[in-house]
Design a protein around this motif. Structure first.
Motif, PDB file in Angstrom:
ATOM      1  N   GLY A 431       0.797  -1.217   0.000  1.00 47.52           N
ATOM      2  CA  GLY A 431       0.000   0.000   0.000  1.00 47.52           C
ATOM      3  C   GLY A 431       0.830   1.266   0.000  1.00 47.52           C
ATOM      4  N   PHE A 432       2.140   1.107  -0.062  1.00 51.00           N
ATOM      5  CA  PHE A 432       3.024   2.277  -0.141  1.00 51.00           C
ATOM      6  C   PHE A 432       4.289   1.846  -0.884  1.00 51.00           C
ATOM      7  N   ASP A 433       5.098   2.833  -1.250  1.00 52.81           N
ATOM      8  CA  ASP A 433       6.314   2.572  -2.018  1.00 52.81           C
ATOM      9  C   ASP A 433       7.406   2.108  -1.064  1.00 52.81           C
ATOM     10  N   ALA A 434       7.404   0.826  -0.750  1.00 56.39           N
ATOM     11  CA  ALA A 434       8.299   0.293   0.277  1.00 56.39           C
ATOM     12  C   ALA A 434       9.788   0.497  -0.039  1.00 56.39           C
ATOM     13  N   PRO A 435      10.265   0.267  -1.279  1.00 52.77           N
ATOM     14  CA  PRO A 435      11.707   0.433  -1.530  1.00 52.77           C
ATOM     15  C   PRO A 435      12.221   1.839  -1.257  1.00 52.77           C
ATOM     16  N   ALA A 436      11.338   2.831  -1.307  1.00 54.14           N
ATOM     17  CA  ALA A 436      11.785   4.213  -1.111  1.00 54.14           C
ATOM     18  C   ALA A 436      11.697   4.657   0.347  1.00 54.14           C
ATOM     19  N   VAL A 437      11.255   3.759   1.226  1.00 54.05           N
ATOM     20  CA  VAL A 437      11.048   4.127   2.630  1.00 54.05           C
ATOM     21  C   VAL A 437      12.160   3.539   3.484  1.00 54.05           C
ATOM     22  N   LEU A 438      12.805   4.386   4.263  1.00 47.05           N
ATOM     23  CA  LEU A 438      13.790   3.946   5.254  1.00 47.05           C
ATOM     24  C   LEU A 438      13.190   4.119   6.647  1.00 47.05           C
ATOM     25  N   THR A 439      13.495   3.188   7.532  1.00 44.47           N
ATOM     26  CA  THR A 439      12.950   3.253   8.892  1.00 44.47           C
ATOM     27  C   THR A 439      14.075   3.214   9.910  1.00 44.47           C
TER      28      THR A 439
END
Length: 514
Positions: A431-439
């Protein structure tokens, strides 16, 4: 060629059995593990039963009332910031009642565990796991009595747990707990929040069913004491082994069955090779027999020859299992609960020996049956069928080929279906652009920040500084990442609905930034 094929089958089967043995057959790494049980609160038991963690108030009353349990202990997760002796980092830790290690029968490697009087507000003591002691403190033998810093406060190290200790947390069975601290139980008789995981040691001779019946009776009595907490509640008691392995048992048994089918395919393949080779030696056996060699002597020869093949294949197979032990043990903590211990032990060695004996007997006896059915005179006078063998032998070899192809097809189809299922699961979008998200996980120590009024400005400042970094588009905060289990849930009421607790739905709550 035969030894290589046998090595493949024995390596696959022994590897599967190694995992099953370490997880399902070995006793849990606790004293009297068959008497250990986990106890949960059961909410809404008359309408929609739901298992839930236990409130401290109920736990205190359970301890005072039960006779089915020799001891009860409780624990929960804790995520302190460990500093000093290296870079500061958030670790997986455990808050425990002092009785926990006694319930599990765990003796410390160094120092001691907790005392009852250390479950107070001013008790800053800690016990280290073996892994943390070794990785962070270099296996310092004098670590007991020294201090470590947790959430900015010094805590005295009073002990180190042994390497084989596994923390019994079914909610986080794949994670390693690195450090322990006693609960502050001073307000527990009045604490109605449900957050305790309860472990109990059954009294001698008491069954799970009897313990659950007694705990249900205690819960029923508490309904009149604390109706706001215990209305329509009961308890659920599970054997610790059943609780931990209920989900992984079917998958492991499926893997073992698949490996067993592969071994049957290997046996069929090798049996065909051996049978074909023995047909070419029928005249040799006939000459030996005519010179006085008895059937048992020839049988011994065949068993020894095929036994050497099986022994060589077993040795190569065990060598392959030994080489792959790092891969097998890597399954723990990633796919299987850490409470198990996968290792190449005596049980696995005996299993391989049984496979070797079975292989030797099957490979040795199959060609003998064909030889003993053919008259010696016919073999010596070349009246017997040639290299193709009799109709019976051709039928046996055809059956072996058909059988191994059928089993191989079943395994390939099963593997294909599992692979397709995995592919479909991996293709489900979050549901979101996972590869572009850092946590990153950031902990606000409760000892320093008592409320959101104090720590929210710190988070807002971090958001501002992170947003200024090159390549960062937007920064947000949440109390828990998407697709992970939450730690906080609450019942809620529906507008214009009767105030009936049995009808209240429960929602998992996440706090997020704007």
């Amino acid at each position: 060629v035969v030894m290589a094929i046998l090595a493949l089958g024995i390596a696959a089967t022994s590897s599967a059995f190694t995992v099953v043995s370490g997880v399902l057959l070995r006793p849990l790494p606790y004293a009297d593990s068959e008497r250990l049980a986990l106890v949960w609160t059961e909410l809404d038991r008359s309408t929609d039963p739901t298992e839930m963690t236990v409130s401290p108030a109920d736990f205190v009353d359970w301890k005072a009332s039960t006779t089915s349990f020799e001891m009860l202990a409780a624990h929960n997760l804790w995520h302190p910031v460990l500093s000093g002796g290296g870079d500061a980092r958030t670790i997986m830790a455990g808050l425990v009642t002092p009785e926990l290690f006694d319930v599990l029968g765990v003796q410390p490697l160094l120092g001691r565990t907790f005392r009852l009087e250390e479950s107070g507000t001013s008790s800053n003591v800690t016990v280290l796991s073996y892994g943390l002691w070794r990785s962070r403190y270099g296996s310092d033998p004098a670590i007991v009595g020294k201090f470590v810093t947790l959430n900015g406060l010094p805590h005295e190290v009073v002990g180190v747990l042994p390497a084989e200790y596994r923390h019994p947390d079914p909610h986080r069975p794949l994670l390693e707990t690195q450090l322990f601290k006693p609960f502050d139980t001073s307000e527990w008789p009045h604490d109605l929040s449900r957050y305790l995981r309860v472990v109990g040691k059954l009294a001698p001779g008491v069954s799970i069913e009897r313990a659950e019946a007694e705990m249900d009776a205690i819960a029923l009595g508490l309904e009149s004491v604390r109706p706001e907490l215990n209305h329509d509640t009961g308890t659920v008691v599970y054997s610790m082994r059943d609780q931990f392995y209920a989900s992984s048992r079917p998958a492991l048994l499926l893997v073992l069955v698949g490996a067993g089918l592969l071994y049957v395919i290997v046996l069929a393949n090798v049996a065909n090779l051996v049978l074909t080779r023995s047909l070419a030696r029928k005249r040799e056996f006939a000459v030996r027999a005519s010179l006085g060699a008895g059937r048992m002597r020839i049988a011994h020869q065949m068993l020894i020859e095929n036994g050497l093949l099986a022994l060589g294949g077993s040795a190569l197979g065990l060598g392959a299992v030994l080489v792959s032990m790092d891969l097998l043990t890597g399954l723990q903590g990633r796919y299987l609960p850490r409470i198990g211990d996968i290792q190449l032990d005596l049980r696995v060695a005996l299993f391989t020996v049984v496979l070797t004996i079975l292989t030797t007997v099957l490979l040795g006896m199959l060609p003998l049956g064909e030889f003993f059915r053919t008259p010696l005179r016919a073999v010596l006078s070349e009246e017997a069928p040639g290299a193709g063998g009799s109709r019976r032998s051709r039928g046996i070899r055809a059956f072996l080929v058909v059988g191994e192809v059928a089993l191989a097809a079943a395994l390939v189809v099963g593997a294909g279906l599992l692979g397709r299922s995995f592919q479909n699961l991996a293709a489900v979008g979050p549901g979101f652009d996972a590869p572009a998200v850092l946590t990153a996980e950031i902990t606000a120590p409760r000892d320093r920040y008592q409320s959101s009024v104090e720590y929210l400005p710190v988070f807002e400042q971090l958001a501002t500084e992170f947003s200024a970094l090159p390549g960062v588009d937007v920064v947000g905060f949440a109390s828990q990442l998407p697709m992970l289990d939450g730690d906080w849930s609450r019942d809620f009421e529906l507008v214009d609905q009767p105030r009936d607790r049995a009808m209240w739905p429960t929602a998992e709550i996440r706090f997020v930034s704007r």
